[in-house]
Design a protein around this motif. Structure first.
Motif, mmCIF file in Angstrom:
data_model
loop_
_atom_site.group_PDB
_atom_site.id
_atom_site.type_symbol
_atom_site.label_atom_id
_atom_site.label_comp_id
_atom_site.label_asym_id
_atom_site.label_seq_id
_atom_site.Cartn_x
_atom_site.Cartn_y
_atom_site.Cartn_z
ATOM 1 N N ASP A 98 4.221 -33.705 1.013
ATOM 2 C CA ASP A 98 4.022 -34.096 2.414
ATOM 3 C C ASP A 98 2.659 -33.580 2.847
ATOM 4 O O ASP A 98 2.528 -32.430 3.250
ATOM 5 C CB ASP A 98 5.129 -33.512 3.291
ATOM 6 N N THR A 99 1.659 -34.444 2.758
ATOM 7 C CA THR A 99 0.292 -34.003 3.047
ATOM 8 C C THR A 99 -0.266 -34.575 4.339
ATOM 9 O O THR A 99 -1.443 -34.392 4.629
ATOM 10 C CB THR A 99 -0.648 -34.348 1.876
ATOM 11 N N GLU A 100 0.553 -35.237 5.128
ATOM 12 C CA GLU A 100 0.099 -35.748 6.418
ATOM 13 C C GLU A 100 0.076 -34.585 7.406
ATOM 14 O O GLU A 100 1.107 -34.087 7.820
ATOM 15 C CB GLU A 100 1.030 -36.845 6.925
ATOM 16 N N ARG A 109 0.232 -28.387 4.568
ATOM 17 C CA ARG A 109 0.583 -29.510 3.702
ATOM 18 C C ARG A 109 1.543 -28.984 2.647
ATOM 19 O O ARG A 109 1.422 -27.837 2.220
ATOM 20 C CB ARG A 109 -0.659 -30.101 3.033
ATOM 21 N N CYS A 120 3.541 -24.467 0.480
ATOM 22 C CA CYS A 120 2.666 -25.031 1.495
ATOM 23 C C CYS A 120 1.293 -24.404 1.410
ATOM 24 O O CYS A 120 1.169 -23.181 1.250
ATOM 25 C CB CYS A 120 3.221 -24.773 2.903
#
Length: 124
Positions: A98-100, A109, A120
């Motif tokens: 999940d890099t948004e 991220r 993260c």
């Protein structure tokens, strides 16, 4: 008054030496343990110690998951330059989960290490 002090964080995995090597490249530090060891330590330069323990039949956690296959725990790794840290983590074998980060507004991220543990990259 505290009853105990945190000594070490231990991650189960299928290959302790390989996963210790991943985190040594990501965080810096020295790996101690034989190639075939069931337990390998990583001594990070800031005095932190991570350990990696071979777990037969290891199943990586899922992220995100609300059921029994949840992440169980994750590591927050503070970085100065998110883009540079992301490039390095991916080059070392991390997987983006999940890099948004909403143009940097969210401040973190999410990735998985080569054994599937979520972590993260966090930018203050």
């Amino acid at each position: 008054m505290a009853v105990a002090r945190l000594d070490i964080v231990v991650l189960d995995c299928p290959d302790p030496k390989a996963l210790a090597g991943f985190y040594a490249e990501l965080l810096g530090g020295e790996v101690e343990g034989a190639d075939d060891a069931r337990w390998v330590d990583l001594y990070v330069r800031d005095g932190t110690r991570l350990a990696f323990q071979r777990a037969e039949g290891f199943q990586p956690p899922r992220w995100p998951a609300a059921d029994h296959d949840s992440q169980q725990l994750h590591l927050d790794l503070r970085v100065d330059d998110m883009a540079e840290a992301e490039r390095a983590a991916l080059a070392l074998g991390a997987q983006a989960l999940d890099t948004e980060d909403d143009g940097g507004k969210r401040g973190f991220r999410v990735y998985a290490d080569p054994a599937g543990h979520p972590f993260c990259l966090v930018h203050p």
